[in-house]
Scaffold this motif. Structure first.
Motif, PDB file in Angstrom:
ATOM      1  N   UNK A 245       4.553 -12.554 -19.213  1.00 22.50           N
ATOM      2  CA  UNK A 245       3.822 -11.567 -18.419  1.00 22.50           C
ATOM      3  C   UNK A 245       2.480 -12.092 -17.926  1.00 22.50           C
ATOM      4  N   UNK A 246       2.177 -11.803 -16.668  1.00 23.79           N
ATOM      5  CA  UNK A 246       0.901 -12.216 -16.081  1.00 23.79           C
ATOM      6  C   UNK A 246      -0.278 -11.611 -16.824  1.00 23.79           C
ATOM      7  N   UNK A 247      -0.124 -10.397 -17.360  1.00 24.82           N
ATOM      8  CA  UNK A 247      -1.223  -9.765 -18.092  1.00 24.82           C
ATOM      9  C   UNK A 247      -1.604 -10.575 -19.332  1.00 24.82           C
ATOM     10  N   UNK A 248      -0.626 -11.171 -19.976  1.00 20.53           N
ATOM     11  CA  UNK A 248      -0.909 -12.001 -21.149  1.00 20.53           C
ATOM     12  C   UNK A 248      -1.622 -13.284 -20.743  1.00 20.53           C
ATOM     13  N   UNK A 249      -1.220 -13.859 -19.626  1.00 17.12           N
ATOM     14  CA  UNK A 249      -1.919 -15.044 -19.133  1.00 17.12           C
ATOM     15  C   UNK A 249      -3.380 -14.707 -18.823  1.00 17.12           C
ATOM     16  N   UNK A 250      -3.588 -13.562 -18.206  1.00 14.36           N
ATOM     17  CA  UNK A 250      -4.933 -13.187 -17.763  1.00 14.36           C
ATOM     18  C   UNK A 250      -5.877 -12.930 -18.937  1.00 14.36           C
ATOM     19  N   UNK A 251      -5.351 -12.398 -20.034  1.00 17.30           N
ATOM     20  CA  UNK A 251      -6.220 -12.055 -21.164  1.00 17.30           C
ATOM     21  C   UNK A 251      -6.431 -13.214 -22.135  1.00 17.30           C
TER      22      UNK A 251
ATOM     23  N   UNK B 280      -1.891 -19.684 -32.164  1.00 13.27           N
ATOM     24  CA  UNK B 280      -2.139 -18.577 -33.087  1.00 13.27           C
ATOM     25  C   UNK B 280      -2.645 -17.325 -32.390  1.00 13.27           C
ATOM     26  N   UNK B 281      -2.861 -17.395 -31.078  1.00 16.15           N
ATOM     27  CA  UNK B 281      -3.342 -16.219 -30.359  1.00 16.15           C
ATOM     28  C   UNK B 281      -2.207 -15.226 -30.124  1.00 16.15           C
ATOM     29  N   UNK B 282      -2.580 -13.968 -29.991  1.00 12.79           N
ATOM     30  CA  UNK B 282      -1.574 -12.924 -29.786  1.00 12.79           C
ATOM     31  C   UNK B 282      -0.797 -13.146 -28.493  1.00 12.79           C
ATOM     32  N   UNK B 283      -1.480 -13.634 -27.455  1.00 11.26           N
ATOM     33  CA  UNK B 283      -0.819 -13.791 -26.157  1.00 11.26           C
ATOM     34  C   UNK B 283       0.323 -14.804 -26.222  1.00 11.26           C
ATOM     35  N   UNK B 284       0.034 -15.986 -26.764  1.00  8.73           N
ATOM     36  CA  UNK B 284       1.067 -17.024 -26.807  1.00  8.73           C
ATOM     37  C   UNK B 284       2.163 -16.643 -27.790  1.00  8.73           C
ATOM     38  N   UNK B 285       1.772 -16.097 -28.925  1.00  9.22           N
ATOM     39  CA  UNK B 285       2.791 -15.730 -29.903  1.00  9.22           C
ATOM     40  C   UNK B 285       3.704 -14.628 -29.349  1.00  9.22           C
TER      41      UNK B 285
END
Length: 455
Positions: A146-152, A164-169
């Protein structure tokens, strides 16, 4: 030019006698896995000395190819490398869902041909770092999360903490639970395999670089989800390009002894365990303290896991950074010696110029510490089963155990342009030096040695 002679027979030498053809197993006419060793078409045990090509290929501006051209592959062969781990990327193969970029595959096939023309074997690696481009890494196409995960996402220091970040995991969690995404990944691999199916230089497929687990029990993930994923990809590759070795990597934390690798054999496939190793201090730019215990501990665990698989292992990435930190040549030499003693192959990270783990300096020559540690005589192929090798700075020693139906002929790299009168082989029946390839063929079994006189 070929130069050869009879070699004095030392203790434990001799070519071995008797006609063993009746007892010989059928040997495939290709590079293959048999009795826990990677072997050539005559059944000799191979010890690949490879290099990754390359970190630069992660840059889309290079077309995902990096900068290596035919002359670079030729240079690698001249320096004694016999194989390359050639990076490829899901994002390059399938930039849009269901759209295979044939132009990219054309270029990839061209680079395989460059390696083949230089006499190099090719291990194709489906690479990823930090899931994909959206997080400043490489691997998965942008549409796979998701683009939103990339952006944050906020980049981490060191970069690997990004896992270990929530976005990548979250992106990995989705990939491992989404059959459709895995099907796209498998189709991308299938598209590559179809294009290289008739290319004999391609000897192995490395299914995923440094896979990161879903959240939860990492060992259960490895033995379950990751193993099933590998079985799925291996089936696709076996259909599209049969007769290749399959390399399965564990999750990265395995190299630090924190987890059981979990992944294992796959029915109907020739599977090699493919871990990496980066010393935790050296990797971050620190000096090597001369203590080989961390490497020995990791490699002993790799030995045990490969044995349990009924296979061998291959170190798909290792190396040391260029810079002012001390002991890097010693560090490289220590790992080189451990691999030689086990007759285990590897691929250095990486064929790039200047900085980081690049093996070249700014002028395009091998770094002095890489030369000092690795540019010495080594066994390329054992004429039977391997008993390991060692180099003491003057003499290469190795042991060959007779194997039914396999010629008792070892191949040793010493480099091009060596004066034949400087070559002293002990323990074999005869030897022959090819000045064009830098290879010495030594006939014999048991304890063998080769010494190069200075000058």
């Amino acid at each position: 030019m070929l130069v050869g002679c009879r070699a004095p027979s030392g203790e434990g030498g001799g070519a071995g006698g008797g006609d063993t053809a009746a007892e010989s197993p059928e040997i495939p006419d290709r590079v293959h896995l048999a009795d826990g060793r990677i072997r050539d078409r005559s059944g000799r045990a191979l010890v690949w000395r490879g290099v990754n090509v390359s970190n630069a290929s992660k840059d889309p501006a290079t077309g995902f190819y990096g900068w290596a051209e035919a002359e670079d592959y030729a240079a690698l062969a001249a320096w004694g490398f016999d194989s390359v781990r050639l990076l490829t990327f899901w994002e390059a193969i399938e930039p849009e869902p269901g759209v295979i970029d044939d132009a990219y595959l054309d270029g990839l096939v061209e680079r395989v041909a460059m390696a083949r023309d230089a006499g190099l074997s090719v291990i194709l690696d489906m690479h990823q770092d930090l899931f994909g481009r959206g997080f400043g890494g490489d691997g998965a196409p942008a549409w796979a999360c998701d683009a939103d995960l990339y952006a944050s996402y906020e980049p981490q220091d060191p970069w690997s903490l990004g896992y270990l970040t929530d976005e990548i995991w979250t992106c990995f969690d989705r990939f491992w639970s989404d059959d459709s995404l895995q099907e796209h990944y498998a189709a991308a691999w299938g598209a590559v395999a179809e294009r290289v199916a008739d290319e004999p230089a391609v000897v192995a497929f490395d299914l995923m670089n440094e896979p990161w687990p879903a959240r939860g029990d990492a060992e259960a993930f490895s033995a379950g989800t990751l193993q099933r994923f590998y079985e799925r990809i291996a089936a696709v590759l076996g259909e599209a390009a049969p007769g290749r070795i399959i390399i399965v990597e564990p999750i990265t934390l395995v190299q630090y002894g924190l987890l059981d690798p979990g992944v294992g054999a796959i029915e109907g496939a020739e599977v090699v365990f493919g871990p990496h190793y980066y010393h935790p201090t050296v990797h971050e730019g620190g000096a090597y303290d001369g203590d080989p215990t961390p490497m020995e501990t990791a490699f002993a665990a790799y030995d045990a896991h490969a044995d349990a698989m009924g296979s061998t292992w291959w170190l798909g990435e290792w190396g040391g950074p260029e810079g002012e930190a001390g002991g890097i040549a010693e560090y490289l030499a220590d790992i080189d010696a451990m691999l030689a003693a086990r007759a285990v192959g590897s691929a250095l990270w990486s064929y790039d110029e200047s900085g980081g783990f690049a093996i070249l300096d700014g002028a395009g020559a091998l770094r002095p510490d890489v030369q000092a540690a690795l540019q010495h005589p080594r066994v390329v192929a054992y004429g039977g089963d391997p008993g390991g090798a060692s180099w003491d700075g003057d003499t290469l020693r190795w042991t060959v155990v007779e194997r039914a139906g396999v010629p008792a002929r070892s191949t040793v790299w010493i480099g091009r342009g060596v004066d034949p009168s400087a070559i002293d082989v002990q323990g074999g029946e005869s030897w022959r030096y090819d000045e064009e390839t830098g290879l010495v063929e030594v006939e014999g079994l048991g304890a063998l040695s080769l010494t190069l006189s200075p000058g």
